[in-house]
Each structure stands twice: as C-alpha cells, then as structure tokens.
Design an enzyme around this catalytic site. Structure first.
Site, PDB file in Angstrom:
ATOM      1  CG  HIS A 145     -11.703 -26.912  25.136  1.00 17.76           C
ATOM      2  ND1 HIS A 145     -12.495 -28.036  25.080  1.00 17.76           N
ATOM      3  CD2 HIS A 145     -10.479 -27.295  24.707  1.00 17.76           C
ATOM      4  CE1 HIS A 145     -11.765 -29.059  24.631  1.00 17.76           C
ATOM      5  NE2 HIS A 145     -10.552 -28.638  24.398  1.00 17.76           N
ATOM      6  CG  HIS A 180      -8.902 -33.837  23.402  1.00 15.00           C
ATOM      7  ND1 HIS A 180      -9.739 -33.631  24.478  1.00 15.00           N
ATOM      8  CD2 HIS A 180      -8.726 -32.616  22.832  1.00 15.00           C
ATOM      9  CE1 HIS A 180     -10.056 -32.350  24.548  1.00 15.00           C
ATOM     10  NE2 HIS A 180      -9.466 -31.713  23.566  1.00 15.00           N
ATOM     11  CG  HIS A 224     -11.923 -35.308  27.361  1.00 18.21           C
ATOM     12  ND1 HIS A 224     -10.621 -35.679  27.631  1.00 18.21           N
ATOM     13  CD2 HIS A 224     -11.947 -33.952  27.430  1.00 18.21           C
ATOM     14  CE1 HIS A 224      -9.898 -34.591  27.870  1.00 18.21           C
ATOM     15  NE2 HIS A 224     -10.691 -33.539  27.758  1.00 18.21           N
ATOM     16  CG  ASP A 259      -7.236 -26.696  22.200  1.00 15.28           C
ATOM     17  OD1 ASP A 259      -8.078 -26.735  23.099  1.00 15.28           O
ATOM     18  OD2 ASP A 259      -6.298 -27.516  22.139  1.00 15.28           O
ATOM     19  CG  HIS A 266      -4.387 -31.915  20.342  1.00 14.26           C
ATOM     20  ND1 HIS A 266      -4.311 -30.584  20.020  1.00 14.26           N
ATOM     21  CD2 HIS A 266      -5.265 -31.998  21.380  1.00 14.26           C
ATOM     22  CE1 HIS A 266      -5.090 -29.893  20.831  1.00 14.26           C
ATOM     23  NE2 HIS A 266      -5.688 -30.727  21.665  1.00 14.26           N
ATOM     24  CD  GLU A 326      -3.083 -31.904  23.858  1.00 13.71           C
ATOM     25  OE1 GLU A 326      -4.014 -32.515  24.419  1.00 13.71           O
ATOM     26  OE2 GLU A 326      -3.000 -30.679  23.835  1.00 13.71           O
TER      27      GLU A 326
END
Ligand code: NGQ
Ligand code: ZN
Length: 489
Positions: A59, A268, A206, A356, A305, A271
């Site tokens: 990101h 993702h 996402h 990340d 993750h 996590e």
C-alpha cells in the site's frame, strides 16, 4: 540499448548455482542463458548475481506514515487503533502526493533488491472526490511512479464495499475506498488497456469484511477458470549446453488480461483474531475455511497474511496452489501473529513476501524475520530449511521468488522472463571469503549494510553502486509532498 549480455561468475537459479553464466538480454527479456567465460564487451561482469525479488503486497501511500504511529495512545493499542491513524493519514493524499510517495517507495524497493511490486490499491477517490468521480486518476499516479522508477508493476485495483462481515455501510473515512461492482469492472477495463510488459493488472478483493459474497461472485464469475494443470505444470530454465535447470512453473510472457489465463486474485485474509471471531459469528466459519467452502481457490490466488489459521486451513491453502502472501515486518509491527510456516512448507505450500505498510523496505529484512519468527516460537534454528544440509537463505530466496512471480502474474526466472537481476557487492567485507555455499545466508543474515550493488529491472540498469538513477530528484519531490501532508490541518 535493446540487446546486451551480462556475465555472472555465479548465478543463483531455482535449482542452485550456475557457474559462468552468460545472460543475453533482449528487449527487457532474458533471451538466453548460456555457459561461458566472460569476455570483453560484456555490459557487466559480476561475481554473484541473483534474480530480483517480487514484492507481492504494497500500500504505497503508507510509506509516508512509517514511524508516525509508534506512540502509545489512551486505550488498548492494536491493529484496529493503528487503522484509525492510517485512515486519517490516507484522507489527505491526492494524486500528486500518491505519485511522489510511490516513486520514493519504488526507488527504495529497487535499491533494496525488489524488482517488481504488486500494488494493492484502494485509495480510489481523491480527497475531494465524491464516490462516482473518475477512480482511475489515483491508479494512474501509481502507474506513472512505477514507469518513472523502472520497477515492474502488477496493479491490483481493490474492490471495497462494506465496513464489516455483517454488510454494514462504509464509515465516513472508508468512503473514499468504495466502488460498486459496475464501477470496479469499468476501472479494471480502463486499467487493463494500459498493460505493457512492465505493467500488469490483476484484481483484489480487500477482505471478506469488505466484499459481500454476491459481489465476489459477480467479479470472479467474469474470469475464465485456470487452464487445467496451471501452477502445477513444470517448465524449464533452459541453459544452452550440458547443464539444465528444471522444475520451474512456466508462465506466458504475454501480459495477462481479464478472462484469459492466470489473472492474479489477491485478498487480505485471517490477519487478526477479531476478524476470525466476527467471521465465525456472522458466517459460522473461519475466514479461510469460509473462502474455500464457497470459492474455487487455486494458483491464481494470493492470500495475504493468513496469520490466524488452523492446521486444516494450512493444508487447504497448501494443496490449492495459492500463494500465502507473508509480510513479516508489517505483521510484527501491527501485532498480527505468526504464520505457521514450518507446517505450511511441510504441506508443500507456496509463499511470497510483501512489505505491505513499508515500515521496512527490504527483502532481506522480510525473509530474515520470516525465519526469526519461527525460531522464536519453536526455539529451534534453521527452521525454513526442511532437509539436512539445506541453506536457509537459499530456501527462502527461492521460495519467495517463485511465489512472488506467481502472485504477480509474471514469468518466473528463466528464458522468456523479464530481465530482473541483483548484483551483490562482492567487495563488501561482509562477503569476505564467502562462496556459493554461504553467500545467500550471509546476504540475509549478516548485519545491516546493504549488499545490493546494481539492479536491473526489465532489462534496464536502474540502480548502480547502490543508488537509484533518479534518487535525488525523487527524494526532493517526496520531501515536499510529505511536508504538505504533515502541514495539513
Ligand atoms: C490495509 N493493512 O488495507 O491497508 C490494511 C488495513 C484493513 C493491513 N491489513 C485495513 N496490514 O485491513 O481493514
Ligand atoms: Zn495489506
């Protein structure tokens, strides 16, 4: 220059070291790997050459807030309180800031030995932009930064729709990230038209928190399935003359496009413990379990993750051929927990690394902490190497190269792959008396002096003697942008 030859005294390949390797590079691609002594007229002759590392999770905008969230707050500091700080920071970033930050970040990545980056991009609307305005503008800032610095890019525009598993609407601060499925598919089409050898496009959801099941189906149903055997198929690294290096999956050097083969899909997942609990409460299953029960997860997928997974989930990910996208320095910084690496490797799982949130920009540090995390919890040494005599450094570099290329949708090292190379600084005292048996372990585990001397990305020398070709101009623009951001009310 469209054709050049470089000579490596020792070239690291997926199957081990090649001695006296001559690499012919044409139009940014490795045209041939031959054996032979160095000779005059070669663009470069180097002792230790490694394939450059793909960074599978970024990101970019978060680079500029590294170090600004390390002061204790009033409550219980956690991933979720960090996320509020991050949202406040994100709210200030427009296309000019994003371009300047991403260029600085990508130049740093190249200097550290990353030659490709997957940008998981969800800042779709400019700060003053209402949802519905052109979301390609922010994406273009990323593409421009990649082109300027010379890093290879897999742009992953992100679908982001809801604020939780229960489908609640986006919060005020999340609204800039939001797109309808239609707007998302239009954005994907706009960006796919920009694909070139250095710029690929994939897709990203996402998280299960942010994309309802029906929307996931709509987007994923538009993709054709993976051709059978893809990801498991073995190709070869062709070396003219006797020595051949086999056992590397083969991918098309052509840009991937939607509906064709192997379009990468990133998400993702699992996590944080809170995320697992919410998923169990609303959907009656853990995130990885739920994903595998509802979708065909295969080698196109990158699960980012997956720090909160149980043994059955470890085996399912490994068996699917998906890439586990591991980001050890960010996962440590955010208090995520540790991925069960040893069990995953024993199950034959594929992995890659990402920086990340960019509190660190270094494949050395990611891989070092991947191994150290395991040492700390298992109280053993040399955990990633699974067989006696195996080098930890070689095992890690090889594994992350392979999974990184797969998650990026690029051809892995070999003839036909992009010419992405790192030349190590063989003159450094840290590499004194090192040979092929110890150089990668020393690169990853001996101190903090950068050992990356020169970097070629897509056939261009972008870093020489440790410096990106435009380091100063890029840093000046970055400083001005960060000044503006920090001065904003
Ligand atoms: C992100 N980052 O999207 O930038 C996330 C935080 C979220 C990491 N997970 C936001 N490391 O997951 O909701
Ligand atoms: Zn992320």
């Amino acid at each position: 220059m469209s054709a050049q030859t470089l000579h490596a005294g020792h070239l690291f390949t997926p199957r081990g070291w090649l001695r006296d390797a001559r690499l012919r590079v044409e139009h940014g691609v490795v045209a041939a790997i031959e054996e032979g002594e160095p000779h005059a007229g070669e663009a470069l002759s180097a002792k230790f050459v490694l394939p450059g590392m793909p960074n599978l999770h970024s990101h970019a905008f978060q680079r500029a807030m590294a170090g600004l969230a390390e002061r204790r707050g009033h409550g219980d500091d956690s991933f979720w309180s960090w996320r509020e700080t991050m949202y406040a920071f994100a709210a200030r970033i427009g296309p000019d800031e994003l371009r300047a930050i991403a260029a600085q970040l990508y130049a740093e990545m190249l200097e550290a030995g990353y030659t490709h980056v997957c940008e998981f991009h969800y800042l779709h609307h400019a700060p003053d932009g209402r949802p519905g305005a052109n979301p390609a503008e922010m994406s273009l800032a990323i593409v421009e930064a990649a082109r300027e610095t010379g890093i290879g890019l897999t742009l992953l525009p992100v679908l982001y729709m809801t604020g939780g598993f229960d489908g609640r609407p986006l919060s005020e601060r999340q609204r800039r990230f939001g797109l309808s499925v239609d707007a998302y598919l239009r954005l994907l089409d706009t960006l796919s038209a920009l694909e070139s050898p250095g710029v690929r496009v994939g897709l990203a959801l996402h998280s299960l928190r942010a994309v309802p099941e029906a929307a996931m189906r709509e987007v994923l149903d538009g993709l054709s399935p993976l051709p059978s055997g893809e990801g498991a198929r073995k190709g070869r690294v062709r070396v003219q003359s006797k020595r051949e290096v086999a056992g590397w999956p083969e991918r098309s050097p052509q840009p991937l496009s939607r509906g064709e083969r192997g379009f990468p899909i990133h998400i993702h997942i699992a996590e944080q413990i809170g995320e697992v609990q919410d998923c169990l409460a609303v959907r009656g299953a853990r995130p990885v379990q739920w994903l595998f029960d509802h979708f065909d997860v295969d080698a196109r997928w990158c699960l980012v993750h997956a720090t909160q997974i149980e043994p059955g989930e470890v085996r399912r990910i490994a068996k699917s051929g998906a890439v586990a996208g591991l980001c050890p320095t960010t996962e440590a910084n955010l208090g995520d927990g540790l991925f069960p690496l040893a069990a995953y490797l024993d199950a034959g799982g594929t992995l890659g690394i990402g920086s990340d949130s960019h509190i660190s920009v270094s494949p050395v540090e990611e891989l070092r902490w991947l191994e150290y995390g395991q040492r700390l919890i298992t109280r053993h040494r040399n955990v990633t190497a699974r067989a006696p005599g195996e080098s930890v450094g070689e095992t890690l570099w090889r594994a992350a190269l392979r999974g990184g290329a797969q998650a990026s949708g690029i051809t892995p090292f070999g003839e036909g792959a992009g010419a992405d190379f790192i030349v190590l600084d063989a003159a450094s005292p840290l590499l004194a008396a090192r040979d092929v048996g110890s150089v990668l372990d020393s690169f990853l585990f001996a101190g903090n002096t950068p050992l990356v001397r020169d970097v070629m990305a897509d056939g261009q020398w972008v870093v020489r003697d440790g410096r990106h070709r435009d380091r100063d101009a890029i840093a000046a623009r970055y400083r001005a942008a960060v000044q503006r951001l920090v001065a904003m009310p």
